[in-house]
Motif scaffolding. Structure first.
Motif, short mmCIF file in Angstrom:
data_model
loop_
_atom_site.label_atom_id
_atom_site.label_comp_id
_atom_site.label_asym_id
_atom_site.label_seq_id
_atom_site.Cartn_x
_atom_site.Cartn_y
_atom_site.Cartn_z
N LEU A 59 106.59 6.84 114.64
CA LEU A 59 106.28 8.11 115.28
C LEU A 59 105.31 7.93 116.44
N GLU A 60 105.41 8.78 117.42
CA GLU A 60 104.44 8.81 118.51
C GLU A 60 103.09 9.28 117.95
N PRO A 61 101.97 8.90 118.59
CA PRO A 61 100.66 9.25 118.05
C PRO A 61 100.49 10.72 117.68
N ALA A 62 100.88 11.62 118.57
CA ALA A 62 100.72 13.05 118.27
C ALA A 62 101.63 13.48 117.14
N GLU B 246 97.08 5.62 120.94
CA GLU B 246 97.58 5.42 122.31
C GLU B 246 97.00 4.15 122.91
N ARG B 247 95.72 3.90 122.70
CA ARG B 247 95.11 2.68 123.20
C ARG B 247 95.62 1.46 122.43
N ALA B 248 95.88 1.63 121.14
CA ALA B 248 96.40 0.53 120.33
C ALA B 248 97.74 0.05 120.86
N HIS B 249 98.56 0.99 121.30
CA HIS B 249 99.88 0.62 121.84
C HIS B 249 99.75 -0.17 123.14
N GLU B 250 98.63 -0.01 123.85
CA GLU B 250 98.43 -0.76 125.08
C GLU B 250 98.02 -2.20 124.79
N TRP B 251 97.42 -2.44 123.62
CA TRP B 251 96.85 -3.75 123.33
C TRP B 251 97.66 -4.57 122.33
#
Length: 293
Positions: A66-69, A49-54
């Motif tokens: 796929l989404e993280p979960a 989730e944090r990786a997708h922010e950066w």
């Protein structure tokens, strides 16, 4: 951020898949009987989730769409924890690895080259830093002689400092934080990352003495590797454990300043409050508070 996020994120299945892609037969077979704990799963999801922010989608393409979960769920179907499967695919060599549709191995095939590239780039930068650090060291000794402290050499030493707040964004950062502040931040940010708290901390907050300190800052000169060092007062009593520094502390690696840079320690009061009132760690509390007689 590439090296920080383009990695296995501590997930046992991806770490095992990387071993397989690297052809590390013995270590892969030894690690085949792994279990994914709830903490590892939560950390993996939080990492992505944090990786997708950066990072951009291209920089995260190794992990798929796929989404993280959802990816965490999908990795549960991987067979890299099956010793027989691991042995068979390694016996099959490069072709077997290249043609495998196991989700962990599919990710590892794309992730490993990125990990190796990032590591090589970091090593190149580290070599430059080491060379420049040597020049700075020689310059310091040329000017100050034996009055300057030696570089960190894993030898036991004391770093003197004082507990003191510092100027911060036009205001003043206090010398300590308290449980009042911890729970206030949690409330103000609706229990969302990075101010979320484990449920047990929410359930037992009425037990906590909110006036007790959580963290404190001091002018001690620290560097990478000092985390976990005891902070002691003038009576040699342990009052905290060093674990971080403020962002302004980073240049102290080269030139020490004591006006704004600060080391950050968890206060011993916070440790004892947590052990006693959150985790019911009575045996550890008794050991820590024993006179040793």
């Amino acid at each position: 951020p590439l090296r920080r996020f383009q990695n296995t994120a501590g997930h046992p299945a991806l770490a095992q898949a990387v071993r397989i892609v690297r052809g590390q037969k013995d270590t892969a077979l030894e690690a085949a009987d792994y279990q994914v704990s709830p903490v590892q799963r939560a950390d993996f999801i939080d990492h992505l989730e944090r990786a997708h922010e950066w990072l951009s989608d291209d920089e995260l393409s190794a992990f798929g769409d796929l989404e993280p979960a959802e990816l965490a769920d999908a990795l549960e179907t991987s067979r890299v924890g099956d010793a027989a499967f691991v042995e068979a695919i390694l016996e099959g060599g490069d072709d077997a690895i290249a043609n495998s549709d196991d989700i962990a191995i599919t990710i590892a095939r794309q992730l490993l080259p990125l990990m190796e590239r990032n590591e090589a780039e970091d090593q190149a930068v580290a070599a430059i830093e080491e060379a420049q650090g040597s020049r700075i060291g020689r310059a310091l000794f040329a000017v100050y002689g034996t009055q300057v402290s030696p570089d960190a050499t894993l030898t036991l030493r004391f770093s003197d400092g004082i507990v003191k707040g510092y100027p911060y964004n036009g205001s003043v950062a206090p010398y300590r934080t308290t449980f009042f502040g911890l729970y206030a931040r949690n409330t103000e940010f609706d229990n969302e990352y990075p101010f979320n708290l484990p449920q047990v901390w929410m359930d037992r907050k009425d037990r906590i003495d909110m006036n007790k300190a959580v963290d404190l800052v001091s002018t001690n000169d620290i560097i990478g590797g000092n985390s976990g060092s005891p902070l002691v007062n003038t009576d040699l009593e342990v009052v905290g454990l060093v674990f971080d520094g403020n962002i302004e502390m980073l240049p102290n690696r080269y030139v020490y300043r004591g006006d704004v840079p600060r080391s950050v320690s968890v206060h011993v009061d916070a440790i004892m409050e947590a052990l006693k009132k959150i985790y019911d760690a009575d045996r550890i509390v008794a050991e820590l508070t024993s006179s040793g007689e």
